[in-house]
Design an enzyme around this catalytic site. Sequence first.
Site, PDB file in Angstrom:
ATOM      1  N   GLU A  76       0.887  -1.028  -0.023  1.00  0.00           N
ATOM      2  CA  GLU A  76       0.172  -0.140   0.057  1.00  0.00           C
ATOM      3  C   GLU A  76       0.908   1.230   0.087  1.00  0.00           C
ATOM      4  O   GLU A  76       1.435   1.634   1.049  1.00  0.00           O
ATOM      5  CB  GLU A  76      -0.925  -0.032   1.091  1.00  0.00           C
ATOM      6  CG  GLU A  76      -2.176   0.885   1.049  1.00  0.00           C
ATOM      7  CD  GLU A  76      -3.027   0.627   2.102  1.00  0.00           C
ATOM      8  OE1 GLU A  76      -3.717   1.713   2.402  1.00  0.00           O
ATOM      9  OE2 GLU A  76      -3.266  -0.353   2.740  1.00  0.00           O
ATOM     10  N   LYS A 126      -5.203  -0.503  13.700  1.00  0.00           N
ATOM     11  CA  LYS A 126      -4.954  -1.157  12.208  1.00  0.00           C
ATOM     12  C   LYS A 126      -3.962  -0.104  11.544  1.00  0.00           C
ATOM     13  O   LYS A 126      -2.816  -0.344  11.025  1.00  0.00           O
ATOM     14  CB  LYS A 126      -6.197  -1.384  11.417  1.00  0.00           C
ATOM     15  CG  LYS A 126      -5.745  -2.292  10.107  1.00  0.00           C
ATOM     16  CD  LYS A 126      -5.477  -1.213   8.989  1.00  0.00           C
ATOM     17  CE  LYS A 126      -5.397  -1.735   7.841  1.00  0.00           C
ATOM     18  NZ  LYS A 126      -5.221  -0.796   6.570  1.00  0.00           N
ATOM     19  N   ASP A 140       8.257 -11.441  13.075  1.00  0.00           N
ATOM     20  CA  ASP A 140       7.151 -12.025  13.009  1.00  0.00           C
ATOM     21  C   ASP A 140       6.075 -11.004  13.371  1.00  0.00           C
ATOM     22  O   ASP A 140       5.695 -10.612  14.666  1.00  0.00           O
ATOM     23  CB  ASP A 140       6.897 -13.193  14.248  1.00  0.00           C
ATOM     24  CG  ASP A 140       5.731 -13.941  14.072  1.00  0.00           C
ATOM     25  OD1 ASP A 140       4.654 -13.640  13.246  1.00  0.00           O
ATOM     26  OD2 ASP A 140       5.893 -15.324  14.412  1.00  0.00           O
ATOM     27  N   HIS A 175      -5.730   8.891   0.334  1.00  0.00           N
ATOM     28  CA  HIS A 175      -5.469   7.496   0.075  1.00  0.00           C
ATOM     29  C   HIS A 175      -5.764   7.014  -1.646  1.00  0.00           C
ATOM     30  O   HIS A 175      -4.953   6.504  -2.162  1.00  0.00           O
ATOM     31  CB  HIS A 175      -6.400   6.728   0.963  1.00  0.00           C
ATOM     32  CG  HIS A 175      -6.667   5.013   0.807  1.00  0.00           C
ATOM     33  ND1 HIS A 175      -5.622   4.333   1.255  1.00  0.00           N
ATOM     34  CD2 HIS A 175      -7.400   4.372   0.049  1.00  0.00           C
ATOM     35  CE1 HIS A 175      -5.782   3.202   0.928  1.00  0.00           C
ATOM     36  NE2 HIS A 175      -6.884   3.135   0.153  1.00  0.00           N
TER      37      HIS A 175
END
Length: 437
Positions: A86, A280, A296, A393
């Site tokens: 992104e 998020k 990880d 965005h």
Amino acid sequence: MTEPKFIRGFSKLSRFQKVQWLIEALNLDQSTADFLKCFELSDHELQSVIDDLSENQLSNFHLPFSVAPNFLVNGQFLAFPLVTEESSVVAALAKAAGFWAGRGGFHAKVIGTEKKGQLHFNWNGTPENLTRLFPQLKEQLLGEVASLTENMAKRGGGITLIELKHLPEVLPNYYQLDVAFETCDAMGANFINSCLEQFGRTLKSWARQNEAFHDEERHVEIIMAILSNYAPNSRVKVWVECPVSELETDRHQARIFADKFVQAVHIARRDVSRAVTHNKGIFNGIDALAIATGNDFRAIEAGAHAYASRKGVYSGLSYAELSGGQFCFSLEIPLAVGVVGGVTSIHPLAKVAMKILGEPSAKELMTYLAVAGLASNWSAVKALVTTGIQQGHMKMHLSNILSSFQLSGEQKQAARLYFQDREVSFSEVQKYLSEHA
């Protein structure tokens, strides 16, 4: 679509055989084999490293390896290597880095580096006997993992605490050995799990041989031994601060912006619907840097989401406040990471990422990951309370939309110029292309 049939021994097939099975089982075009092969590296030595990272590998899946410059962290300028599909994530990080570089930069402090693991077991003997004799057991446990902890101890790490916990509210006769570890610059999963599994063997042997339990049957039953990705004591705090007046060129507008920003962060701390998306946005930055450095990101996210729920309600992880004309925005988050061993020491691009960061220690990488999270969060919340999230965005998403059409370089550039000051959406791009074909 054709459904694949059950197959035995798939992992033992060569890569060519696996691809051929897939083509035949799913009735795919034979050109699929060449298409998959074109993503492999021409350097056979490097390709063999990628081949060994995973099971049943058919090809390589490429993602952009990007960089965001101008991060000022504790007085040092850094560039952050990022792996994400992104483009707006990279743009947001770079923009936040530049903005705060002129206002003192990001400040960071490691609060702790303790990791945990548990030996889960049932104890069917007398609870009082186990509690009374635990000091003796603890001594034997430590003695029988000495060969495993020796090298870690030389680096300043090892086992720092062993606690016996009786938890009948979980299961009848259920106990844990709750063990704290210091793993220095390693993430330490293999070290922790090896120690815990040895603890299981030691516990069974100790219970079988101890005279205090001769009249009791089946004293101990090992359920499992495993590290925990919940590491609230391996935690870092990062923050940015400046006078409210420095947030905007207009003093009045700066105060309005600061008020709305603080309110937006407060909402995320109190409303779960907003908190999930808010967090998020934090992980947009953390994950991109974690993947680039071979860490990880799934374990990092799981532990941090648990931390966000530690008070019984899922909450936003960042915090913003205004005090005496000063704006402060901060993030405190658990991060268990490593800079030696694992993918970090194997993957060719992970090695490059570590060089870009100046070969950081695990503590330094913890701070950089948290900074990436706060920077990403800053840009997202700033956009939300000003222009809205979609404007920036979708501008960044334009390249992805254009890539879904068969266009020349000139056509793509013309489209970018056209949408510089227009709203971007798939339908609008499609309409533009139909009119300018």
